[in-house]
Design a protein around this motif. Structure first.
Motif, PDB file in Angstrom:
ATOM      1  N   MET A 299       0.838  -1.295   0.090  1.00 60.27           N
ATOM      2  CA  MET A 299       0.229  -0.145  -0.275  1.00 60.27           C
ATOM      3  C   MET A 299       0.986   1.486  -0.059  1.00 60.27           C
ATOM      4  SD  MET A 299      -3.401  -1.260   0.382  1.00 60.27           S
ATOM      5  CE  MET A 299      -4.130  -2.231   0.688  1.00 60.27           C
ATOM      6  N   SER A 300       1.779   1.365   0.773  1.00 61.56           N
ATOM      7  CA  SER A 300       2.743   2.190   0.416  1.00 61.56           C
ATOM      8  C   SER A 300       3.243   2.540  -0.915  1.00 61.56           C
ATOM      9  CB  SER A 300       3.966   1.847   2.271  1.00 61.56           C
ATOM     10  OG  SER A 300       3.860   2.591   2.955  1.00 61.56           O
ATOM     11  N   LEU A 301       3.817   1.578  -1.918  1.00 65.20           N
ATOM     12  CA  LEU A 301       4.814   1.684  -2.422  1.00 65.20           C
ATOM     13  C   LEU A 301       3.359   2.257  -2.936  1.00 65.20           C
ATOM     14  CD1 LEU A 301       6.642  -1.968  -3.008  1.00 65.20           C
ATOM     15  CD2 LEU A 301       7.501   0.272  -2.696  1.00 65.20           C
ATOM     16  N   VAL A 302       2.427   1.731  -3.424  1.00 68.80           N
ATOM     17  CA  VAL A 302       0.983   2.019  -4.350  1.00 68.80           C
ATOM     18  C   VAL A 302       1.170   4.044  -4.207  1.00 68.80           C
ATOM     19  CG1 VAL A 302      -0.892   2.173  -5.006  1.00 68.80           C
ATOM     20  CG2 VAL A 302      -0.348   0.477  -4.687  1.00 68.80           C
ATOM     21  N   ALA A 303       0.566   4.557  -2.947  1.00 69.31           N
ATOM     22  CA  ALA A 303       1.212   5.857  -2.243  1.00 69.31           C
ATOM     23  C   ALA A 303       1.799   7.223  -2.960  1.00 69.31           C
ATOM     24  CB  ALA A 303       0.790   6.082  -1.276  1.00 69.31           C
ATOM     25  N   TRP A 304       3.623   5.882  -2.689  1.00 72.11           N
ATOM     26  CA  TRP A 304       4.660   6.288  -3.566  1.00 72.11           C
ATOM     27  C   TRP A 304       4.685   6.520  -4.559  1.00 72.11           C
ATOM     28  CZ3 TRP A 304       9.370   4.670  -5.380  1.00 72.11           C
ATOM     29  CH2 TRP A 304      10.630   5.342  -5.491  1.00 72.11           C
ATOM     30  N   GLY A 305       4.321   5.683  -5.464  1.00 75.54           N
ATOM     31  CA  GLY A 305       4.153   5.978  -6.878  1.00 75.54           C
ATOM     32  C   GLY A 305       3.403   6.839  -7.123  1.00 75.54           C
ATOM     33  N   ASN A 306       2.214   6.783  -6.682  1.00 78.37           N
ATOM     34  CA  ASN A 306       1.395   7.611  -7.508  1.00 78.37           C
ATOM     35  C   ASN A 306       2.034   8.640  -7.045  1.00 78.37           C
ATOM     36  OD1 ASN A 306      -0.434   5.489  -7.556  1.00 78.37           O
ATOM     37  ND2 ASN A 306      -2.258   5.758  -6.668  1.00 78.37           N
ATOM     38  N   ARG A 307       2.242   9.060  -6.261  1.00 76.50           N
ATOM     39  CA  ARG A 307       3.217  10.294  -5.939  1.00 76.50           C
ATOM     40  C   ARG A 307       4.048  11.011  -6.442  1.00 76.50           C
ATOM     41  NH1 ARG A 307       3.779  13.404  -0.129  1.00 76.50           N
ATOM     42  NH2 ARG A 307       4.784  15.199  -0.483  1.00 76.50           N
ATOM     43  N   HIS A 308       4.832  10.423  -7.260  1.00 85.47           N
ATOM     44  CA  HIS A 308       6.192  10.175  -7.530  1.00 85.47           C
ATOM     45  C   HIS A 308       5.955  10.120  -9.402  1.00 85.47           C
ATOM     46  CE1 HIS A 308       7.942  12.133  -3.844  1.00 85.47           C
ATOM     47  NE2 HIS A 308       7.560  10.501  -3.043  1.00 85.47           N
ATOM     48  N   TYR A 309       5.863   8.653  -9.581  1.00 81.41           N
ATOM     49  CA  TYR A 309       5.449   8.436 -10.789  1.00 81.41           C
ATOM     50  C   TYR A 309       4.565   8.421 -11.790  1.00 81.41           C
ATOM     51  CZ  TYR A 309      10.673   7.085  -9.034  1.00 81.41           C
ATOM     52  OH  TYR A 309      11.402   8.067  -8.478  1.00 81.41           O
ATOM     53  N   ALA A 310       3.281   9.423 -11.525  1.00 80.01           N
ATOM     54  CA  ALA A 310       2.588   8.555 -12.354  1.00 80.01           C
ATOM     55  C   ALA A 310       1.505   9.786 -12.419  1.00 80.01           C
ATOM     56  CB  ALA A 310       0.991   7.828 -11.291  1.00 80.01           C
ATOM     57  N   GLU A 311       2.124  10.344 -13.627  1.00 82.39           N
ATOM     58  CA  GLU A 311       2.540  11.596 -13.810  1.00 82.39           C
ATOM     59  C   GLU A 311       0.741  11.887 -14.576  1.00 82.39           C
ATOM     60  OE1 GLU A 311       4.829  10.495 -15.100  1.00 82.39           O
ATOM     61  OE2 GLU A 311       6.008  11.378 -13.645  1.00 82.39           O
ATOM     62  N   GLU A 312       0.219  11.248 -15.244  1.00 79.21           N
ATOM     63  CA  GLU A 312      -1.112  10.700 -15.915  1.00 79.21           C
ATOM     64  C   GLU A 312      -1.910  10.873 -15.069  1.00 79.21           C
ATOM     65  OE1 GLU A 312       0.705   6.688 -15.160  1.00 79.21           O
ATOM     66  OE2 GLU A 312       1.403   8.612 -15.940  1.00 79.21           O
ATOM     67  N   GLY A 313      -1.946  10.835 -13.550  1.00 75.24           N
ATOM     68  CA  GLY A 313      -3.138  10.054 -12.233  1.00 75.24           C
ATOM     69  C   GLY A 313      -2.703   8.501 -12.064  1.00 75.24           C
ATOM     70  N   ALA A 314      -3.486   8.571 -11.341  1.00 75.41           N
ATOM     71  CA  ALA A 314      -3.365   7.246 -10.001  1.00 75.41           C
ATOM     72  C   ALA A 314      -3.956   6.233 -11.453  1.00 75.41           C
ATOM     73  CB  ALA A 314      -3.469   7.648  -8.643  1.00 75.41           C
ATOM     74  N   SER A 315      -3.718   4.977 -11.593  1.00 78.92           N
ATOM     75  CA  SER A 315      -4.309   4.046 -12.428  1.00 78.92           C
ATOM     76  C   SER A 315      -4.742   3.354 -10.610  1.00 78.92           C
ATOM     77  CB  SER A 315      -3.319   2.754 -12.889  1.00 78.92           C
ATOM     78  OG  SER A 315      -2.404   2.487 -12.345  1.00 78.92           O
ATOM     79  N   VAL A 316      -4.738   3.400  -9.998  1.00 78.01           N
ATOM     80  CA  VAL A 316      -5.256   2.518  -8.510  1.00 78.01           C
ATOM     81  C   VAL A 316      -4.849   2.998  -7.499  1.00 78.01           C
ATOM     82  CG1 VAL A 316      -4.179   0.417  -7.407  1.00 78.01           C
ATOM     83  CG2 VAL A 316      -3.805   0.118  -9.435  1.00 78.01           C
TER      84      VAL A 316
END
Length: 160
Positions: free
Chosen positions: A94-111
């Motif tokens: 869950m922490s990896l999801v949140a971190w990835g969304n914050r830093h690597y989801a330029e197009e927006g969160a997919s999850v």
């Protein structure tokens, strides 16, 4: 001042990565924690080669993250069920999801991580032993009871 190098056995991050740091293992745990149990389900979900899937499942069983349970005797077939240790890995994912969304989801969160009952967005955070939220910038590392002298010295040098 030069820091002493630590053995992999002393660092909880290194020990954890030894067990689940290979990216297929992390994705298998993601799927297992979402309810997949059988070899064919993991294979379809991940598109992983059968020999690699077998090795990763065996490693996760050996690490105590998954338990192998027979569901058919003829032919022998097994399900892979998260153990309590594997369930605890959910917070890492869950922490990896949140971190990835914050830093690597330029197009927006997919999850997104949401509360099951309400669908409200949630964020990973730290809490003290009484369950009170502690801001991450108020947290630090300290030597634990089993820390070696080298670990104690290393952690003390970070504070300077």
């Amino acid at each position: 001042m030069q820091r002493k190098s630590l053995t992999r056995d002393e660092c909880p991050i290194a020990r954890s990565l030894d067990r689940v740091g290979e990216w297929w293992s992390i994705l298998i745990m993601r799927d297992a924690l979402q309810g997949l149990r059988r070899f064919d389900e993991f294979s379809r979900s991940l598109g992983i080669a059968p020999n690699m899937l077998t090795r990763r499942l065996t490693a996760l069983v050996d690490a105590g993250m998954l338990e192998r349970k027979a569901y058919s005797e003829r032919p022998p077939r097994y399900e892979y069920v998260p153990t309590a240790r594997g369930e605890d890995f959910r917070m890492v994912l869950m922490s990896l999801v949140a971190w990835g969304n914050r830093h690597y989801a330029e197009e927006g969160a997919s999850v997104q991580v949401v509360e099951r009952g309400t669908g409200r967005l949630v964020h990973p955070m730290m809490a003290d032993a009484d369950g009170q939220v502690v801001p991450l910038d108020a947290c630090t590392l300290q030597a634990g009871p089993a820390a070696s002298a080298g670990m104690r010295e290393r952690l003390e040098s970070f504070g300077q």
